[in-house]
Write a protein that holds these residues in place. Sequence first.
Motif, mmCIF file in Angstrom:
data_model
loop_
_atom_site.group_PDB
_atom_site.id
_atom_site.type_symbol
_atom_site.label_atom_id
_atom_site.label_comp_id
_atom_site.label_asym_id
_atom_site.label_seq_id
_atom_site.Cartn_x
_atom_site.Cartn_y
_atom_site.Cartn_z
ATOM 1 N N MET A 14 -12.532 9.549 13.776
ATOM 2 C CA MET A 14 -11.728 8.745 13.451
ATOM 3 C C MET A 14 -10.886 7.908 11.962
ATOM 4 O O MET A 14 -10.667 8.423 11.355
ATOM 5 N N THR A 15 -13.154 8.372 11.199
ATOM 6 C CA THR A 15 -12.862 7.985 9.740
ATOM 7 C C THR A 15 -12.194 9.513 9.504
ATOM 8 O O THR A 15 -11.741 8.757 8.088
ATOM 9 N N ALA A 16 -12.307 10.289 9.770
ATOM 10 C CA ALA A 16 -12.090 11.227 9.438
ATOM 11 C C ALA A 16 -10.536 11.752 8.970
ATOM 12 O O ALA A 16 -9.531 12.199 8.160
ATOM 13 N N LEU A 17 -9.901 10.709 10.290
ATOM 14 C CA LEU A 17 -9.000 11.173 10.213
ATOM 15 C C LEU A 17 -8.081 10.223 9.521
ATOM 16 O O LEU A 17 -6.588 10.461 8.492
ATOM 17 N N VAL A 18 -8.277 9.087 8.927
ATOM 18 C CA VAL A 18 -8.364 8.028 8.897
ATOM 19 C C VAL A 18 -7.900 8.566 6.938
ATOM 20 O O VAL A 18 -7.379 7.859 6.073
ATOM 21 N N GLY A 19 -9.062 8.780 6.581
ATOM 22 C CA GLY A 19 -9.173 9.324 5.062
ATOM 23 C C GLY A 19 -8.598 10.756 4.973
ATOM 24 O O GLY A 19 -7.719 9.955 4.096
ATOM 25 N N TYR A 20 -8.030 11.559 6.115
ATOM 26 C CA TYR A 20 -7.248 12.507 5.663
ATOM 27 C C TYR A 20 -6.152 11.411 5.194
ATOM 28 O O TYR A 20 -4.992 12.066 4.638
ATOM 29 N N GLN A 21 -5.428 10.703 6.274
ATOM 30 C CA GLN A 21 -4.137 10.285 6.338
ATOM 31 C C GLN A 21 -4.143 9.381 4.995
ATOM 32 O O GLN A 21 -2.849 9.337 4.546
ATOM 33 N N LEU A 22 -5.285 9.035 4.618
ATOM 34 C CA LEU A 22 -4.648 7.881 3.615
ATOM 35 C C LEU A 22 -4.485 8.606 2.236
ATOM 36 O O LEU A 22 -4.154 8.612 1.195
ATOM 37 N N GLU A 23 -5.503 9.764 2.249
ATOM 38 C CA GLU A 23 -5.307 10.720 1.384
ATOM 39 C C GLU A 23 -3.818 11.768 0.966
ATOM 40 O O GLU A 23 -3.441 11.679 0.135
ATOM 41 N N LEU A 24 -3.736 11.388 2.332
ATOM 42 C CA LEU A 24 -1.540 12.514 2.322
ATOM 43 C C LEU A 24 -1.088 11.320 2.349
ATOM 44 O O LEU A 24 0.118 11.529 0.877
ATOM 45 N N LEU A 25 -1.101 10.285 2.283
ATOM 46 C CA LEU A 25 -0.302 8.801 1.920
ATOM 47 C C LEU A 25 -0.040 8.803 0.462
ATOM 48 O O LEU A 25 0.556 8.465 0.154
ATOM 49 N N LEU A 26 -1.401 8.558 -0.351
ATOM 50 C CA LEU A 26 -1.437 8.769 -1.476
ATOM 51 C C LEU A 26 -0.939 9.517 -2.460
ATOM 52 O O LEU A 26 -0.026 9.722 -3.365
ATOM 53 N N ARG A 27 -1.090 10.632 -2.146
ATOM 54 C CA ARG A 27 -0.380 11.979 -2.643
ATOM 55 C C ARG A 27 1.019 12.327 -2.556
ATOM 56 O O ARG A 27 2.018 12.381 -3.364
ATOM 57 N N SER A 28 1.538 11.502 -1.343
ATOM 58 C CA SER A 28 3.191 10.727 -1.148
ATOM 59 C C SER A 28 3.843 10.678 -2.190
ATOM 60 O O SER A 28 4.989 10.835 -2.337
ATOM 61 N N GLN A 29 2.993 9.676 -2.570
ATOM 62 C CA GLN A 29 3.891 8.781 -3.180
ATOM 63 C C GLN A 29 4.600 7.834 -2.359
ATOM 64 O O GLN A 29 5.655 7.459 -3.138
ATOM 65 N N ARG A 30 4.856 7.873 -1.304
ATOM 66 C CA ARG A 30 5.715 6.809 -0.400
ATOM 67 C C ARG A 30 5.385 5.730 -0.466
ATOM 68 O O ARG A 30 6.128 4.767 -0.380
ATOM 69 N N TRP A 31 4.040 5.265 -0.547
ATOM 70 C CA TRP A 31 3.619 4.112 -1.171
ATOM 71 C C TRP A 31 4.150 3.307 -2.236
ATOM 72 O O TRP A 31 3.744 1.804 -2.283
ATOM 73 N N LEU A 32 4.567 3.463 -3.257
ATOM 74 C CA LEU A 32 4.948 2.777 -4.475
ATOM 75 C C LEU A 32 6.026 2.268 -4.033
ATOM 76 O O LEU A 32 6.190 1.128 -4.804
ATOM 77 N N PRO A 33 7.575 2.892 -3.641
ATOM 78 C CA PRO A 33 8.035 1.306 -3.267
ATOM 79 C C PRO A 33 8.009 0.288 -2.103
ATOM 80 O O PRO A 33 8.755 -0.858 -3.384
ATOM 81 N N PRO A 34 6.948 0.564 -1.434
ATOM 82 C CA PRO A 34 6.489 -1.035 -1.622
ATOM 83 C C PRO A 34 6.166 -1.834 -2.067
ATOM 84 O O PRO A 34 5.206 -3.029 -1.825
ATOM 85 N N VAL A 35 5.028 -0.824 -2.169
ATOM 86 C CA VAL A 35 3.534 -1.610 -2.884
ATOM 87 C C VAL A 35 4.229 -2.297 -4.981
ATOM 88 O O VAL A 35 4.498 -3.668 -5.360
ATOM 89 N N LEU A 36 5.412 -1.987 -5.448
ATOM 90 C CA LEU A 36 6.294 -1.671 -6.394
ATOM 91 C C LEU A 36 7.009 -3.235 -6.268
ATOM 92 O O LEU A 36 6.934 -4.200 -6.947
ATOM 93 N N GLY A 37 7.525 -3.005 -4.938
ATOM 94 C CA GLY A 37 8.678 -4.447 -4.201
ATOM 95 C C GLY A 37 7.869 -5.263 -4.487
ATOM 96 O O GLY A 37 8.196 -6.582 -4.386
ATOM 97 N N TYR A 38 6.787 -4.923 -3.471
ATOM 98 C CA TYR A 38 5.546 -6.438 -3.261
ATOM 99 C C TYR A 38 5.014 -6.685 -4.516
ATOM 100 O O TYR A 38 5.745 -8.088 -4.402
ATOM 101 N N GLY A 39 5.089 -5.682 -5.308
ATOM 102 C CA GLY A 39 4.275 -6.604 -6.937
ATOM 103 C C GLY A 39 5.554 -7.592 -7.835
ATOM 104 O O GLY A 39 5.650 -8.667 -8.264
#
Length: 220
Positions: free
Chosen positions: A1-26
């Motif tokens: 599970m650690t490897a899956l989470v690590g892979y998914q986290l790297e994928l999320l960071l590279r995709s930059q899909r996290w930017l809208p929610p993070v910037l909106g919240y900030g």
Amino acid sequence: MTALVGYQLELLLRSQRWLPPVLGYGLLMVLGISGGDEPLGGLAYAAGLLLPFAAWLVRCAVTVEPAAARACRVSAAGAVRVHRGALLTAVLAAAVLGLAADAAVLVAGGASQVGPVVLFGAGLGATAVAVLLGAAVGALSSRPVLVSGPYGILASLGGSLLLLLVPGAPAHVVVRELVRGGRHGGVDVVAGVLLPMAVSAVVAVAAVAVACTVAGRRAE
């Protein structure tokens, strides 16, 4: 599970899909928090605001991977483990976002009427409630539970608002308790923080279990 989470986290960071929610919240945090404010009120605002953005991060995490790549991972690790890894990745991202907001509130806030231990614990508890309930809402309003994007977005917003506004809901209870504590100088840690945390954990575990079960059945 650690490897899956690590892979998914790297994928999320590279995709930059996290930017809208993070910037909106900030942005909403900057607009809603002023220097010298009562810290408990600021922590209540940060937690209440975090819930829908945590649900948004869940949607980002479970839809970030291309269908072909996800199919390969499902065949190797199983649909349930893959989906659980995506949900845990979103929880981790939302927790980091919430802790950063709490730190900003405590740094910018004025003197509090409660002790530092209670202040810190109440902030962590409220953040935990927001992250857990946001994960629950996101898990039930995203694929594979709700495949349609527009309906999922509406369900996510509606579920977040209900948990914040309906009396007795964990998010409503903890936010109200922190606001009350900021005004009157005392926090009911058990009924106002710990109990909502426990209920939120149960709700989150149940929601994740439902979403993972649906993912497993649709992969069969």
